[in-house]
Structures are given as structure tokens and as C-alpha cells.
Enzyme design. Sequence first.
Site, PDB file in Angstrom:
ATOM      1  N   ARG A 231       0.940  -0.977  -0.022  1.00  0.00           N
ATOM      2  CA  ARG A 231       0.137  -0.109  -0.090  1.00  0.00           C
ATOM      3  C   ARG A 231       1.119   1.119   0.062  1.00  0.00           C
ATOM      4  O   ARG A 231       1.540   0.726   0.672  1.00  0.00           O
ATOM      5  CB  ARG A 231      -0.740  -0.138   1.554  1.00  0.00           C
ATOM      6  CG  ARG A 231      -1.828  -0.757   1.616  1.00  0.00           C
ATOM      7  CD  ARG A 231      -3.393  -0.626   0.065  1.00  0.00           C
ATOM      8  NE  ARG A 231      -3.803  -1.258   0.200  1.00  0.00           N
ATOM      9  CZ  ARG A 231      -4.452  -2.928  -0.501  1.00  0.00           C
ATOM     10  NH1 ARG A 231      -3.505  -2.690  -1.068  1.00  0.00           N
ATOM     11  NH2 ARG A 231      -5.700  -3.483  -0.613  1.00  0.00           N
ATOM     12  N   GLU A 260      -3.595   7.766  -4.667  1.00  0.00           N
ATOM     13  CA  GLU A 260      -3.475   6.652  -5.643  1.00  0.00           C
ATOM     14  C   GLU A 260      -5.045   7.716  -6.503  1.00  0.00           C
ATOM     15  O   GLU A 260      -6.380   7.703  -5.948  1.00  0.00           O
ATOM     16  CB  GLU A 260      -3.741   5.776  -5.673  1.00  0.00           C
ATOM     17  CG  GLU A 260      -2.963   4.754  -5.326  1.00  0.00           C
ATOM     18  CD  GLU A 260      -2.757   3.675  -4.732  1.00  0.00           C
ATOM     19  OE1 GLU A 260      -3.977   2.936  -5.774  1.00  0.00           O
ATOM     20  OE2 GLU A 260      -1.920   2.406  -5.050  1.00  0.00           O
ATOM     21  N   HIS A 278      -1.249   0.814  -9.848  1.00  0.00           N
ATOM     22  CA  HIS A 278      -1.913  -1.180  -8.907  1.00  0.00           C
ATOM     23  C   HIS A 278      -2.520  -1.803  -9.802  1.00  0.00           C
ATOM     24  O   HIS A 278      -3.386  -1.759  -9.736  1.00  0.00           O
ATOM     25  CB  HIS A 278      -2.712   0.071  -8.337  1.00  0.00           C
ATOM     26  CG  HIS A 278      -3.149  -0.729  -6.457  1.00  0.00           C
ATOM     27  ND1 HIS A 278      -3.630  -0.131  -5.667  1.00  0.00           N
ATOM     28  CD2 HIS A 278      -3.117  -1.973  -6.172  1.00  0.00           C
ATOM     29  CE1 HIS A 278      -4.045  -0.962  -4.532  1.00  0.00           C
ATOM     30  NE2 HIS A 278      -3.955  -2.731  -5.254  1.00  0.00           N
TER      31      HIS A 278
END
Length: 320
Positions: A231, A260, A278
Site C-alpha cells: 500500500r 492513487e 496498482h
Amino acid sequence: MSRPDVLAVAKLHPFYRQALDSLYTVHDRTHETDPQAFAALAPRILGVAGTGEALVPGSLLKQLPQARVVSVFGVGYDGVDVATAIEQGIPVTHTPGVLTDDVADLAMGLVLAVGRQIALADQFVRAGRWPEGPLPLGRKVSGARMGIVGMGRIGQAIAQRAQAFGMSIAYTSRSPKSDLPHPYFPDAASLASQSDFLVVITPGGAGTRHLINAQVLKALGPQGFLINVARGSVVDEQALIEALAQGTIAGAGLDVFADEPRVPSALWTMPQVVLTPHMASATAQTRQAMADLAFANMRAALEGQPLLTPVPEWTAARAR
Ligand code: 8YV
């Protein structure tokens, strides 16, 4: 008979969304887009559908008196207030196992991409620069030292792959794992000081926020590479940008970011950095398996059947 109402708290992957649409009325982020309509809808919501990055705060859960599940499409669920969910009697489920291989594969891909400058080399050829001369030399991956931060299911899958490359493995995690042969380090800084590639694959959330800070990056050193497939919150992004700009570390391979989908522009132009959006679990096969499992959890909860993969906190709370 009217179809059960489900609230999607994030933009759902089409595989998951289509499965939900086959049985339920899905309300897409109504709590954000139309609070007035949501106030009328909330008492009817039976299920909450989210992604690994979705935010499900306690204040939202408290507005859902009938909710029977929060079914997360992802292994990570750090955006869900699990303590409040447990208090409210709402189980939380996730999709462990089915994405382990993909995340481990991408971690190795980033190790190779930064060490062997694959993305940079691709740009070099496409830009017609090959005739100008060779690229600077890369860093040998086979035989290098890998340090793994977080030695759960995915960390162990990364270790297996790295061993096939003849890499030595060491790790840090909350506690040593007696069934693993690899050396354990009590903290990320001491592990970093003994690593060529430091791979971060620990859960996100408050407990790991900025675990990788300026001190850890300094310990990793000018020959060391950071890989993050966990993360964005686990890494102090500002400290990372400074470490990269000053040559405190050699480079980084990043699949996750603090905010993000915004990626700090300082990283865009750094040749020693590989950036991916991601996408560690983003293969057709794995996203299908995640959708199947997330949907099966939703369905089980709404039909009063046993959950397939509740989060460990829920299982532990039930056992008490
Ligand atoms: C996301 C993830 O869930 O599994 C996780 O924890 O972060 C990912 O698999 C996926 O990108 C969907 O948003």
C-alpha cells in the site's frame, strides 16, 4: 419480490459488478453522489461491495442497520473500519489466496525491471537512441539479497520465486515464523541494511503507516532498490522522493502510491524508477477468481450461509 439492495462503495471491477447485477440492485456510490437519496436508501442496504482500496468508515456502517456483509474484492481491507463492523455485527470478507501468485509475479517483475532497467531500455530503443551507445550497466538480480517486509502468504510466494533466482532471503514481520528457514530481522531498517532489493508486502493501515521512512531508506543505501506492492501508505513518499533525488537509494519499483491514482510528478522523470498503476492482481484470470470469491461471499451472507473468506479479525471476534 424486489431484489436486495447492495451499495457499491467504490468503482467495481466489471466481473464483480456484473455478478452482483445478476441478483441485486446495485447502488453505485450513492452515499457520495446523492446523500439525500442515500438517506432514504440506507435502511434497505443489505450488502456493501468494495475494492481493496475502498473506504468504509464506521460512520457509514452505522447508517446501515440491515447490512449483513462488507464484501471486499481484494486481499487488503485497510480502508474498512473493521472494529466498528464487528461492533455492529457486520462481517467483513476479502479475497485472500486467489491473487497471491499474481502479486508475487509482479513483485519479481519489478525487481527485474529496476535491476535490469527493462522499462528504461525499452524507451531507449523506441527513442532511436541505440546507435548513440550502450545504456549504463544494470544490477545483477540472480544471487542478490532480497529483504521482504511482511512475510504472510504473498511474502512467502515472493520468497519462493526469488529463491529460484538464487537470491538469499531475509525478512521482517510482526513476529518470526518458526516454520521458515530465512533469517528474521526485528525491524525494517536492520533488514534494509542487509538487502539489495527491499520488497514491501505488508498490510496497509495505521499499524504500518510510513514504516518505510527516511531512516530505512538510508539503511537500504545507494546500491539498494525499494519495491512496493503493498500500500502507498506504508512508504513515506516524500522521504522516498528525496532519497531517490539524492541517490540515497539506487532506485524503486512502485505499484502503489499514497494518493492513487495521483502519482507525484517528481517520480515521472526519474529513470531509476519503474511505475505501475496498482495492477499487481490485474490479470484476467485472477480478477475473475477475485470476482467469483467476492460475489460468493456476498451471496452467502445475504442467503444466511457460512461465509467463505471472512477477515481474520471477524473470525477471531466470533471465537470469543
Ligand atoms: C485491489 C488490492 O483490490 O487485493 C488488494 O488488496 O489492492 C488489489 O487487488 C484491486 O486493485 C481492485 O481495486
